[in-house]
Scaffold this active site. Structure first.
Site, PDB file in Angstrom:
ATOM      1  N   GLU A  42      52.597  37.101  30.997  1.00  0.00           N
ATOM      2  CA  GLU A  42      52.636  37.094  32.401  1.00  0.00           C
ATOM      3  C   GLU A  42      52.627  35.862  32.959  1.00  0.00           C
ATOM      4  O   GLU A  42      52.072  34.872  32.609  1.00  0.00           O
ATOM      5  CB  GLU A  42      51.411  37.945  32.800  1.00  0.00           C
ATOM      6  CG  GLU A  42      50.203  37.134  32.331  1.00  0.00           C
ATOM      7  CD  GLU A  42      48.832  37.937  32.826  1.00  0.00           C
ATOM      8  OE1 GLU A  42      48.879  38.983  33.013  1.00  0.00           O
ATOM      9  OE2 GLU A  42      47.999  37.414  32.971  1.00  0.00           O
ATOM     10  N   SER A  43      53.619  35.794  34.045  1.00  0.00           N
ATOM     11  CA  SER A  43      53.863  34.576  34.939  1.00  0.00           C
ATOM     12  C   SER A  43      54.187  33.393  34.031  1.00  0.00           C
ATOM     13  O   SER A  43      55.348  33.718  33.417  1.00  0.00           O
ATOM     14  CB  SER A  43      52.253  34.386  35.494  1.00  0.00           C
ATOM     15  OG  SER A  43      52.662  33.330  36.529  1.00  0.00           O
ATOM     16  N   SER A  44      53.297  32.392  33.837  1.00  0.00           N
ATOM     17  CA  SER A  44      53.976  31.229  32.868  1.00  0.00           C
ATOM     18  C   SER A  44      54.130  31.834  31.772  1.00  0.00           C
ATOM     19  O   SER A  44      54.788  31.210  30.676  1.00  0.00           O
ATOM     20  CB  SER A  44      52.913  30.095  33.053  1.00  0.00           C
ATOM     21  OG  SER A  44      53.211  29.071  32.147  1.00  0.00           O
TER      22      SER A  44
END
Length: 453
Positions: free
Chosen positions: A151-153
């Site tokens: 998720e995200s990074s």
């Protein structure tokens, strides 16, 4: 500064208001009490000092598949374990999950340096690969069944790992990421504002060439890719979903335009991109109204991810056909049945006590059709007259490749028509032999639950 703004943006909890906004309120999967997260040290070459936590469920299979699960900025492996449903899904399906943590703690993954963006170039990807190898050697993990999500990074790093090590991973699912190399700054853990803001756009060929440059000379098969993004994401702009899709469809030789689209859950707009053989290579989810907090715990997002990866035993989200066998109506305990093995076109299908006969044997093929072969004749399950309203009859008809004969077998047990988005439904929730099958608005009831095989 943009960097600190991004770090602060990674929420440490899931807001109930956002759940309501995207229209999902399914109960959280219950976690079995037995196994626990275990920290592993001295797992091999680890140039950036990453930490490794491992979850091996009591249900772990022999030669178990491995899922590498990557947190976002300000997160950690243990945080991702507690804030997502991947652990409970591992309990259910018997795969192993690696939950790494960055160093320093709470930092973002390095997806911006030359070292990270090159196979065996150094930085975080090398340590992550060491964790995978250690799990294979010390916990019986299957080297031919390795997958990645984040998720995200961690979604960004999912794309990096798929590019750097295409021979290692079978598939990946990136939540709220950006294309491989989009975040390049020529510095370790750098921040790329234009990429984060959705201002970087390239042609599919340009994006694909960047992926191919990560492991020059590699000509083997590449992992399938699933992508997720919320339309209201103010941290990593929603435009990045389209750029990721361009990149991976090019790399995987898939159509640049969707070969199918549907809404498997309210406000989840899914598009699929198949290759010339009709096999889905890229799957993208646009989640209407969602911000920067996917996958939302307690919804089916993680389940849809592991279904695409094939970690639930499905073979990969129906992308390779989904198999052959009886199509069981869960609520009735009966099987989808072609009445009296008829080959009469337009015959409405029913449920009947399971017998293993040919008229109850269905194949979900790479064209997303559900076919049965009786008396030497192969027929397709069909939405009568291309109907898209409640009560449309589910019939058999000559296969013609049209969307009213295409069906998605979903991770939540529903079978939805690609054209209509409606669920295959046993009329009136009946359980008796001969009860008719139709299409109806998906409602989560057991008369809309099916299992193949």
């Amino acid at each position: 500064m943009l960097r600190s703004w991004y770090l602060k943006s990674r929420l440490l909890g899931v807001l109930l208001a956002v759940v309501a906004a995207i229209g999902v309120s399914l109960p959280a999967a219950s976690r079995a009490a037995a196994a626990s997260l275990t920290q592993i040290t001295n797992f091999g070459n680890n140039p950036t000092g990453l930490q490794m936590n491992l979850y091996v469920p009591n249900s772990a299979k022999a030669n178990a598949p491995i899922l590498l699960a990557l947190h976002g900025c300000q997160g950690s492996g243990p945080y991702l374990y507690s804030s997502t449903d991947f652990g409970s899904l591992a309990d259910q399906y018997g795969f192993i999950v690696i939950y790494p943590s960055t160093n320093p703690g709470g930092s973002c993954w390095d997806v911006s340096s030359n070292q990270a963006l090159t196979r065996n170039g150094g930085s975080d990807p090398v340590g992550l690969m060491s964790m995978i190898t250690y799990t294979e050697q010390h916990y019986g993990g299957n080297p031919n069944a390795v997958y990645v999500t984040g998720e995200s990074s961690g979604g960004m790093m999912t794309n990096v790992m798929l590019a750097d090590y295409p021979d290692v991973f079978k598939a990946g699912s990136a939540f709220m990421g950006v294309p491989y190399h989009c975040f390049y700054t020529n510095s370790v853990r750098g921040w790329n504002g234009p990429c984060a803001g959705g201002q970087v756009s390239m042609t599919p060929q340009q994006w694909g060439d960047l992926v191919r440059s990560a492991d020059p000379g590699y000509t083997g098969p590449r992992p399938r890719v699933q992508l997720w993004h919320g339309t209201a994401d103010t941290t990593l702009n929603y435009n990045n979903l389209a750029e990721e899709t361009k990149q991976w469809t090019n790399v995987l030789g898939a159509s640049q335009t969707p070969t199918s689209s549907d809404t498997p859950v309210a406000n989840w707009n899914r598009t699929r991109y198949a290759n010339s053989s009709g096999i889905t290579q890229v799957e993208a989810y646009s989640v209407v109204g969602a911000g920067h907090q996917l996958p939302i715990q307690g919804t089916q997002m993680a389940a849809y991810a592991i279904h695409f990866l094939g970690l639930d035993g499905s073979g990969g989200g129906g992308t390779t056909g989904g198999g052959t066998g009886a199509l069981h109506a869960v609520g009735a305990g009966k099987c989808l049945d072609d009445p009296n093995s008829t080959t009469t076109l337009g015959t409405q299908q029913q449920i009947y006590s399971c017998s293993g006969a040919a008229n109850q044997t269905w194949t979900h093929n790479s064209s997303n059709e559900l076919t049965t072969t009786v008396g030497g004749t192969t027929l397709c399950l069909d939405a009568n007259a291309k109907g898209t309203v409640n009560g449309t009859k589910a019939i058999v008809y000559s296969c013609n490749g049209q969307t009213n004969q295409q069906w998605n077998l979903n991770a939540n047990g529903t079978v939805t028509g690609v054209q209509s988005g409606l669920c295959l439904d046993v009329s009136g929730a009946a359980t008796a032999n001969g009860s008719l099958v139709q299409l109806w608005t998906c409602n989560g009831q057991s008369n809309q639950q099916w299992t193949l095989g």
